[in-house]
Design an enzyme around this catalytic site. Structure first.
Site, short mmCIF file in Angstrom:
data_model
loop_
_atom_site.label_atom_id
_atom_site.label_comp_id
_atom_site.label_asym_id
_atom_site.label_seq_id
_atom_site.Cartn_x
_atom_site.Cartn_y
_atom_site.Cartn_z
N TYR A 98 -9.27 -15.39 20.56
CA TYR A 98 -9.97 -14.50 18.97
C TYR A 98 -10.27 -13.21 19.28
CZ TYR A 98 -14.25 -14.52 15.90
OH TYR A 98 -15.08 -14.79 15.67
N ARG A 136 -16.29 -11.72 4.95
CA ARG A 136 -16.18 -10.56 5.76
C ARG A 136 -15.54 -10.65 7.52
NH1 ARG A 136 -18.63 -8.28 8.65
NH2 ARG A 136 -19.96 -10.74 9.58
N LYS A 153 -12.48 -19.34 16.39
CA LYS A 153 -13.90 -19.50 17.02
C LYS A 153 -13.64 -21.15 17.70
CE LYS A 153 -16.87 -16.51 15.74
NZ LYS A 153 -18.24 -16.29 16.94
N GLU A 188 -19.92 -18.72 8.86
CA GLU A 188 -19.21 -17.50 9.66
C GLU A 188 -18.78 -16.71 9.00
OE1 GLU A 188 -18.55 -15.24 13.57
OE2 GLU A 188 -19.47 -17.58 13.43
N ASP A 189 -18.94 -15.17 9.50
CA ASP A 189 -18.63 -14.30 8.20
C ASP A 189 -18.36 -14.19 6.99
OD1 ASP A 189 -17.74 -13.21 10.93
OD2 ASP A 189 -15.40 -13.47 10.63
N ASP A 216 -23.60 -17.61 13.44
CA ASP A 216 -23.48 -17.04 14.21
C ASP A 216 -23.86 -15.14 13.86
OD1 ASP A 216 -22.52 -16.23 17.00
OD2 ASP A 216 -20.95 -16.22 16.52
N ASP A 217 -22.76 -14.75 12.75
CA ASP A 217 -23.19 -13.14 12.36
C ASP A 217 -24.90 -13.13 12.92
OD1 ASP A 217 -20.38 -12.86 12.30
OD2 ASP A 217 -20.85 -14.47 10.16
N ASN A 249 -16.47 -5.26 15.77
CA ASN A 249 -15.27 -5.71 16.24
C ASN A 249 -14.48 -5.53 15.05
OD1 ASN A 249 -14.90 -6.90 18.83
ND2 ASN A 249 -16.68 -8.69 17.64
#
Length: 596
Positions: A135, A188, A206, A277-278, A300-301, A445
């Site tokens: 990750y 993203r 993940k 996610e993202d 999660d973001d 990140n």
């Protein structure tokens, strides 16, 4: 002497009662236990098929009897290895290319494609070394190279051409049950922007952590890419790009496609946890708000990052020897007003209220900045509802970070901008002049996008800062010789435990209060020895224990709220339920139902 003789007799009697006295066949051995591993049915497969199925393959660890029963005799070298020997051998080869993290990532991907059990055992036993490889930060580069290095199918892809067929497509996935799905649309990816279908590396990475860290079995997870196009012109013009070669679908059509997908997922797997996610900021909050009350889902973001940062802030207060209730008066500067920045602010705002603050007074603790500076209510026409809640009505719009620090004197600064250099030396020095031990959290990140490095934060604060980062950094030796250990404020401390706890109790939803319970549980896991080094999170070697603790807190809270559809068994508590359900990567006996 009489007392010593009595104690010795008592010890012997106690040992006899436990069946532990040596050489006495009449002892009570009813407490003896056998570690039972449920045999795995290879479903009519044998020989070569088993060796080529990563869920069944053990490599040279197949026993003699298994080699005979499964048609493997002659297909493997003679010597049988234990899984421990296999792990040591693999790690030796992995260490030969320590200077090439992308190659190490690919080497781990290859192992996962051959032997899932060994892959996850490597992660469990060497999580500190392997987590940055599967990750952040290495996964960002792996995503950029996804199309060029694509080798074999993993997970599912949905495109606009699949409209009207998604319900049927979900049945193409061969597993009858699924516990966790991680989905992205690639819009993203970390701090790298729109990577289109190349973003598939994120769900895969993940879920590797879900299995190794959170104890979810690998045959119960599914990575998914919503490949609805890309606005990255460079990708569209790249011959090797493997995604949907059209500009991104937007507006009503986009939300209609996502809605069909979500319904298809829960029609196939009604009890699954769906993790977003993202997704880009303009869609992430909208999707979460639309589905979080109807289905078991999680972003999660927004939520994971918020809960992890909250745990880090509570840990920093512990390090300052301040009670957790002090969070209600903590002044916070947030650099970054996207979905991650606002999600973190919302998590801290909720915690402030839990600690006794009012909603209004808690909002007044925040100073949120975007690329234009401090956001104020004068920008109401361009801000979404979540951003508007944190906009200032008492300060000038567009103030720089340094100006905000002069006026507001924040004790905590959060970096969630995805851009290096957005927290300056002047900002840290000004903050340090107002605060004895400033809390500095550059969380973006990958490493190349981190707002500032831990070394910079320590030096600019004269060694007084408490630092936690999104990506891993090495310990920092200060000019005077003191060594500081920055914590990695990584979502992997939170999301595997939340997913495990919510899924094992079959929670109906994940309310904000559950996230708060998860953060509080995690904040108590850091030992005194770790805090003495400047850390606010526990060492990664304890990450599975962290996941178990977080999962217990989440499941217990779901039961208290009466939103848990599955309860512990007879004579079992919540901790026992979670522990029993946690997958551990070890080889199980394999049989095949019938000859091929």
């Amino acid at each position: 002497a009489e007392m010593l003789r009595a104690r010795r007799v008592g010890r012997i009697a106690s040992a006899l009662r436990r069946g532990l006295s040596s050489g006495n066949e009449s002892g009570d051995f009813t407490g003896a236990e056998f570690k039972f591993l449920k045999p795995l049915d290879a479903r009519h497969s044998d020989g070569w098929d088993i060796l080529n199925n990563p869920l069944w393959n053990k490599g040279t660890a197949f026993s003699r009897s298994e080699r005979d029963a499964l048609g493997l005799r002659g297909l493997l070298p003679h010597h049988m290895w234990t899984i421990t020997e296999q792990v040591e051998s693999f790690m030796g080869r992995l260490s030969e290319i320590d200077d090439k993290p992308l190659m190490q990532n690919l080497m781990l991907q290859d192992l996962q494609s051959r032997n899932e059990t060994l892959f996850h055992r490597v992660l469990v036993e060497h999580i500190e070394k392997t987590a940055p490889l599967v990750y952040t930060p290495t996964v960002g580069v792996a995503c950029q190279q996804f199309s060029n290095r694509y080798q074999r199918p993993r997970g599912m892809f949905f495109t606009p051409d699949d409209a009207g067929h998604m319900g049927v497509m979900m049945h193409n996935w061969p597993r009858e049950s699924c516990q966790v799905i991680v989905v992205t649309d690639g819009s993203r990816i970390l701090g790298l922007g729109d990577l289109g279908a190349n973003g598939m590396g994120i769900p895969i990475g993940k879920l590797a952590l879900y299995c190794a860290v959170g104890g979810i079995a690998p045959h119960r997870v599914l990575p998914i890419m919503l490949d609805f196009g890309t606005d990255n012109q460079a990708l569209l013009e790249t011959p090797s790009y493997r995604g949907y070669r059209k500009p991104r679908v937007r507006g009503e059509e986009y939300y209609r496609l996502v809605d069909e997908f979500v319904q298809a997922v829960f029609a196939r797997y009604p009890g699954v946890l769906l993790q977003f996610e993202d997704f880009s900021s303009d869609k992430a909050s909208n999707l979460l708000n639309k589905y979080r009350e109807r289905y078991l889902c999680f972003n999660d973001d927004i939520q994971g990052t918020g809960a992890t940062v909250l745990a880090g802030v509570l840990g920093a207060l512990r390090l300052q020897r301040r009670p957790p209730e002090d969070i209600r008066n903590l002044r916070v500067a947030v650099v970054g007003a996207g979905s991650a920045g606002i999600g973190v602010a919302q998590a801290l705002h909720m915690a402030m209220q839990q600690a006794g603050g009012s909603a209004k007074s808690s909002y007044n603790n925040f100073y949120v900045l975007d690329q234009h500076g401090l956001i104020s209510k004068s920008r109401f026409a361009t801000l979404n509802e979540e951003q508007m809640a944190f906009a200032r009505g008492d300060m000038k719009d567009g103030l720089s970070l340094e100006e905000v620090i002069d006026l507001a004197k924040p004790e905590l600064i959060l970096g969630l901008s995805g851009k290096k250099g957005t927290i300056s030396e002047a900002a840290i020095r000004k903050m340090s002049s107002h605060v004895a031990a400033p809390i500095v959290m550059p969380l973006s990140n990958p490493t190349s996008a981190t707002e500032l490095t831990p070394e910079e934060a320590y030096i600019w604060s004269d060694g007084r800062a408490i630092v936690a980062t999104g990506s891993p950094f090495e310990p920092v030796t200060l000019p005077g010789g003191a060594v500081r250990h920055p914590s990695q404020c990584n979502n992997m401390y939170i999301f595997p435990g939340i997913g495990l706890g919510a899924s094992v109790c079959a929670a109906e939803s994940i309310p904000d209060s559950m996230l708060y319970k998860a953060a509080v549980a995690l904040s108590q896991m850091t030992s005194e020895a770790e805090m003495a080094k400047g850390s606010v999170f526990p060492s990664l070697v304890h990450i599975r224990k962290c996941s178990q603790t977080v999962a217990v807190a989440c499941a217990q809270h779901a039961i208290e709220l009466k939103i848990a559809r599955s309860l512990p068994g007879r004579g079992e508590d919540v901790n026992g339920l979670v522990k029993r359900k946690m997958y551990f990567p070890e080889y199980t006996p394999i049989f095949t139902s019938h000859a091929k």
